[in-house]
Write a protein that holds these residues in place. Structure first.
Motif, mmCIF file in Angstrom:
data_model
loop_
_atom_site.group_PDB
_atom_site.id
_atom_site.type_symbol
_atom_site.label_atom_id
_atom_site.label_comp_id
_atom_site.label_asym_id
_atom_site.label_seq_id
_atom_site.Cartn_x
_atom_site.Cartn_y
_atom_site.Cartn_z
ATOM 1 N N SER A 1 0.832 -1.206 0.000
ATOM 2 C CA SER A 1 0.000 0.000 0.000
ATOM 3 C C SER A 1 0.868 1.258 0.000
ATOM 4 N N MET A 2 0.242 2.380 -0.368
ATOM 5 C CA MET A 2 0.881 3.683 -0.252
ATOM 6 C C MET A 2 0.501 4.291 1.091
ATOM 7 N N THR A 3 1.411 5.040 1.666
ATOM 8 C CA THR A 3 1.085 5.803 2.872
ATOM 9 C C THR A 3 0.300 7.048 2.462
ATOM 10 N N ASP A 4 -0.281 7.742 3.448
ATOM 11 C CA ASP A 4 -1.017 8.984 3.162
ATOM 12 C C ASP A 4 -0.117 9.982 2.444
ATOM 13 N N GLU A 5 1.113 10.107 2.911
ATOM 14 C CA GLU A 5 2.048 11.073 2.322
ATOM 15 C C GLU A 5 2.412 10.683 0.890
ATOM 16 N N GLU A 6 2.665 9.394 0.664
ATOM 17 C CA GLU A 6 3.018 8.926 -0.684
ATOM 18 C C GLU A 6 1.860 9.137 -1.648
ATOM 19 N N GLN B 1 -5.962 -13.532 -2.224
ATOM 20 C CA GLN B 1 -5.974 -14.367 -1.025
ATOM 21 C C GLN B 1 -5.158 -13.756 0.107
ATOM 22 N N SER B 2 -4.070 -13.089 -0.255
ATOM 23 C CA SER B 2 -3.143 -12.572 0.752
ATOM 24 C C SER B 2 -3.527 -11.189 1.282
ATOM 25 N N LEU B 3 -4.611 -10.619 0.759
ATOM 26 C CA LEU B 3 -4.990 -9.262 1.170
ATOM 27 C C LEU B 3 -6.101 -9.337 2.217
ATOM 28 N N GLU B 4 -5.768 -8.938 3.451
ATOM 29 C CA GLU B 4 -6.721 -9.053 4.550
ATOM 30 C C GLU B 4 -7.350 -7.725 4.940
ATOM 31 N N GLU B 5 -6.804 -6.609 4.429
ATOM 32 C CA GLU B 5 -7.381 -5.298 4.686
ATOM 33 C C GLU B 5 -7.204 -4.441 3.439
ATOM 34 N N PRO B 6 -7.972 -3.351 3.296
ATOM 35 C CA PRO B 6 -7.869 -2.530 2.077
ATOM 36 C C PRO B 6 -6.443 -2.041 1.834
ATOM 37 N N SER B 7 -6.050 -2.068 0.566
ATOM 38 C CA SER B 7 -4.723 -1.588 0.175
ATOM 39 C C SER B 7 -4.889 -0.273 -0.571
ATOM 40 N N ARG B 8 -4.334 0.795 0.003
ATOM 41 C CA ARG B 8 -4.489 2.122 -0.582
ATOM 42 C C ARG B 8 -3.485 2.328 -1.713
ATOM 43 N N VAL B 9 -4.014 2.650 -2.903
ATOM 44 C CA VAL B 9 -3.170 2.910 -4.058
ATOM 45 C C VAL B 9 -3.796 4.069 -4.846
ATOM 46 N N VAL B 10 -3.393 4.252 -6.101
ATOM 47 C CA VAL B 10 -4.024 5.234 -6.985
ATOM 48 C C VAL B 10 -4.451 4.514 -8.261
#
Length: 325
Positions: free
Chosen positions: A214-219, A240-249
């Motif tokens: 994921s990206m951080t808020d700043e990134e 399968q390996s993603l257990e929580e939302p991944s923040r991207v663009v």
């Protein structure tokens, strides 16, 4: 007499139907090809499946073709070498302005929008064994796979990484090939720009443990300011390996067509696609966003008259100035 009258009326109806059908198909090609991208990516799965769906239902032979992705598709559709293709709006904008690296100076303005596809998330994947859990963890001089040369990922992701201060060696190849190289330890990271789930990632995580980064808020803030993208979350369960939302663009994709393709053909394809989302989702899960409500995400390409006719008939407003004349 009544029976004869009924038969005569039926015969007349059939003649009219046949005549209308022949008129509607005036100028239709005997076959068509959709420009997609490399194998292992979403474009190939989506585009090939969609082409087969159209061919089966409209009685015109069609299929998908492996290409270098959005930039090359813009060039092939503009010149008429292919009648249909898939593109991301960022590369489409650059191509229309004459800024395509494939044909510098050529304004590819004979390309028209058909319908919205889905958003392309820009996501980073690494092996869990690498210890890379964030973009800041990517080691100095890491080898990163950016997909096929000239693809959306290859066009934007290296610049994004530079914006985030990552120092890297660039590697190009098909998504399937890069997934294999990542698994074999030949590269450190793959920077995917493709609809989710990306087939190559799904295949990879079925064989080994991976980290979806994921990206951080700043990134995210830095990338949103510097590039024509929007915020996006890859939802748990996508992989399968993603257990929580991944923040991207992300960046929107549209199906496109050479502007000279007959209006009636494009109308029927648009109608078929927009009115059968359940079938499109069975082709690829990303198609759940291939719905008419997302037509307004196109702020780059002019609309083909055939596509615009279907949208306007069904309550979606495309102004005359937005339609290729």
């Amino acid at each position: 007499m009544k029976k004869q009258a009924i038969l005569a009326a039926l015969a007349s109806t059939l003649v009219v139907a046949t005549s209308v059908s022949a008129q509607d198909r005036d100028g239709w090609p005997e076959s068509f090809t959709v420009g997609t991208a490399s194998q292992g990516g979403t474009y190939f799965a989506y585009g090939s499946g969609w082409a087969n769906f159209v061919a089966e239902n409209l009685g015109v032979s069609g299929g998908g073709e492996i290409t270098g992705g959005p930039m090359q598709n813009m060039a092939l559709v503009h010149t008429g070498d292919l009648k249909f293709g898939l593109t991301t709006l960022g590369p489409a904008s650059e191509s229309m302005k004459g800024n395509s690296p494939l044909a510098p100076g050529m304004k590819m303005d004979n390309v028209c929008a058909m319908f919205p596809m889905y958003e392309t998330p820009f996501s980073v994947t690494a092996l869990a064994s690498s210890g890379i859990k964030s973009i800041s963890d990517i080691p100095d001089g890491a080898t990163i796979g950016f997909g096929p040369a000239g693809s959306t990922s290859d066009t934007y992701f290296p610049r994004m990484m530079e914006t985030l201060g990552v120092n890297f060696e660039r590697r190009n190849g098909s998504w399937s090939d890069l997934g294999g190289q990542l698994q074999d330890g030949l590269i450190d990271v793959v920077a995917f720009a493709a609809g989710v789930p990306v087939p190559a990632v799904s295949q990879l995580e079925a064989q080994t443990d991976v980290n979806i980064i994921s990206m951080t808020d700043e990134e995210a803030a830095k990338i949103l300011e510097a590039f024509p993208v929007s915020e996006f979350e890859i939802q748990p369960g996508t992989y399968q390996s993603l257990e929580e939302p991944s923040r991207v663009v992300s960046m929107w994709n549209f199906a496109m067509v050479n502007c000279n393709v007959p209006e009636s053909f494009v109308y029927e394809i648009t109608k078929l696609t927009m009115e059968n989302n359940d079938k499109m989702v069975s082709i690829h899960k990303a198609a759940r966003h291939s719905v008419p409500e997302n037509y307004d995400k196109n702020n780059v390409l002019p609309w083909h008259a055939g596509a615009a006719r279907w949208f306007n008939e069904n309550g979606y407003s495309i102004e005359e100035s937005q339609i290729k004349q």
